[in-house]
Design an enzyme around this catalytic site. Sequence first.
Site, PDB file in Angstrom:
ATOM      1  CB  SER A 520      -0.956  -0.034   1.195  1.00  0.00           C
ATOM      2  OG  SER A 520      -1.993   0.899   1.031  1.00  0.00           O
ATOM      3  CG  HIS A 632      -5.742  -2.430  -0.021  1.00  0.00           C
ATOM      4  ND1 HIS A 632      -4.828  -2.116  -1.001  1.00  0.00           N
ATOM      5  CD2 HIS A 632      -5.358  -1.714   1.078  1.00  0.00           C
ATOM      6  CE1 HIS A 632      -3.950  -1.249  -0.537  1.00  0.00           C
ATOM      7  NE2 HIS A 632      -4.234  -0.987   0.725  1.00  0.00           N
TER       8      HIS A 632
END
Length: 658
Positions: A520, A632
């Site tokens: 990320s 994610h």
Amino acid sequence: MGKRKLQVEDLFKLHSVTNPRLSPDGKEAVFVKTHMDEKDNTYVSNVYHVELTSNEVTQWTFGNNHVSSPQWSPDGKRIAFLSNREENNQVYIISAKGGEAKKLTSFDKGVSSFLWSPCGQKIWVNAPVKEGQTWTDKEEKEKKQKPEPYRVTKMKYKMDGAGLLPQDTFQQIGIVELATGEVTQFTEGNHQHALHAVSHDGKKIVVGVNRKENQDLEFRQPLFLVDVETKKETVLIDEEGFYGGARFSFDDRYIAFVGKDQQFYNATHSYVYVYDIEVGTRMNLTESLDAPVGDYVVADHQQGVNAPAVSWTKHNQLYFQLSTMGDVRLYFATLEGELYPASPENEHIYDYAMSADGDLALVAVTNATNPGELYKQTITTGERVVLTSFNQTYLEEVELVEPQAITYTSTSELDVHGWLMKPAGYEEGKKYPLIVEIHGGPHTMYGNSFFHEMQLLAAQGYGVLYVNPRGSHGYSQSFVNAVRGDYGVGDYADIMAGLDVVIGENDWIDTDRLGVTGGSYGGFMTNWIVGHTNRFKAAVTLRSISNWVSFYGVSDIGYYFSEWQIQADMNDVEKLWEHSPLKYAKNVETPLLILHSENDLRCPIEQAEQLYITLKRMGKETEFVRFPDADHNLSRTGIPNLRIARLNEIIDWFTKYL
């Protein structure tokens, strides 16, 4: 015989202990234990019971399903919990004397959360319902099977982990009668309602709802105190920012909640607020603490944590979590402004429950070399009794590395905090490769918490350096805010300064075998690093950002996150591009492995696709691995076999190049 080295597949041997809940009389408790099941390739969780006089632990529910949010009935005779036994989460009730759990709700779209009514005969529910329908209406299966176009008229139309958001479905609040199963909807209108708390007399509830028609630029959810009989609303707070986790004091005079304003956007510290119902005033109870209330630790082990934002005692005292210097500690507060820690340093309290008298706490505690167990803590003395030992056998078998805390000075005379792990089986005089790990967020933090991935790298013979550069939570407000508008500058300097410090102080580090990885924001930083230095011989970037220009429009949060963090929008494409790692692709000489989930809507996979094709066309050493059916959160809550595959890809790449 010595202990064995930690392995990738050890994820299947670890147990996560969460959701401790004390009975009303404080003599017993329930909690949830979760593990990954290799055969069924899923997560299995069940409710356990502990008798607090004998400390005897008993499993109460069984099966290969997922359960969460256990709550005692007011009389202590029953426990309600959520379970996905029939696909969607529904409320189940089980007797405290044992027996089979009974299903209470059968909502078509499941139940999001619930709270007992103080009378013990009803349960308040928070659940999605389609406009024009009731919770118990069943949609036609034939209609579900036909694909239909999805018209987009708003910017907030998708969310990572959820996909395209239903435009005609809204979170409502209602009441379910235990005896009959009869459901009554309490809230109405095309708005997203959140149920926060029910008063002890049952006459009031706290509801969060934003009734603005267009939510695209709304970053608030006002909290209202609602009279159950008249539905009259009193505003608790209606300001820009995020507020929630409300709890009534035992005498129902006060409401405590946690939240933060928008002064520094998502970099703002969270505080504990208390609203006095009698006087109608609100105060910030933790304003003097320059650290955020809540748990901001990033790790890969705990499952289904649902810690109270704040807990009252009958003496109108409060307890809450505070993230500070890599710890998450339990803190105590009084309405007069007293504040002090109620737990020690060098650990991560990731879940907890307080007794009504404030004398006892159940704390779920982890540290760098313990995956976490449940403890009974006497508040006045700090003495702890171990209640669970699910990971004890594992700890007796496996060699774990104790990280060494470090603090150093970076640019702008900024003090930065982090940790260094030596390789497992370290031998004096030998040289070892070192891998730098970078967390996501960026407003999270590495902490004194068990991290399987870190221990795995150490077990593979690598030293591991992980630091909290500017932008990380757990430190001052100015520190966490310092990264905004400065991505790739000060934060990059912090990470590289940490690398220089540990190399200078540890002659076992082989400077010709340095690796870097992160996910990320950590993936962004990995991409940035390999475009700005050739010191690393291998890199792995995960769920990363490579191009802020395209990120603005494709991420579920892109249009406002870019403005908050990069401090630029599409009227300033030059700045977005200036901070984009893709701009510096021509400089990359480090072999780069790109890992990305196909269903990632936070950092969409096109970010990885752009980076891969650009590097490949330039003749760079790179490979790209795509993970189907993953979003994610692959590294934390992803499908078990894909989590294993992800870790193997990382290990194989570093083995090849380091």
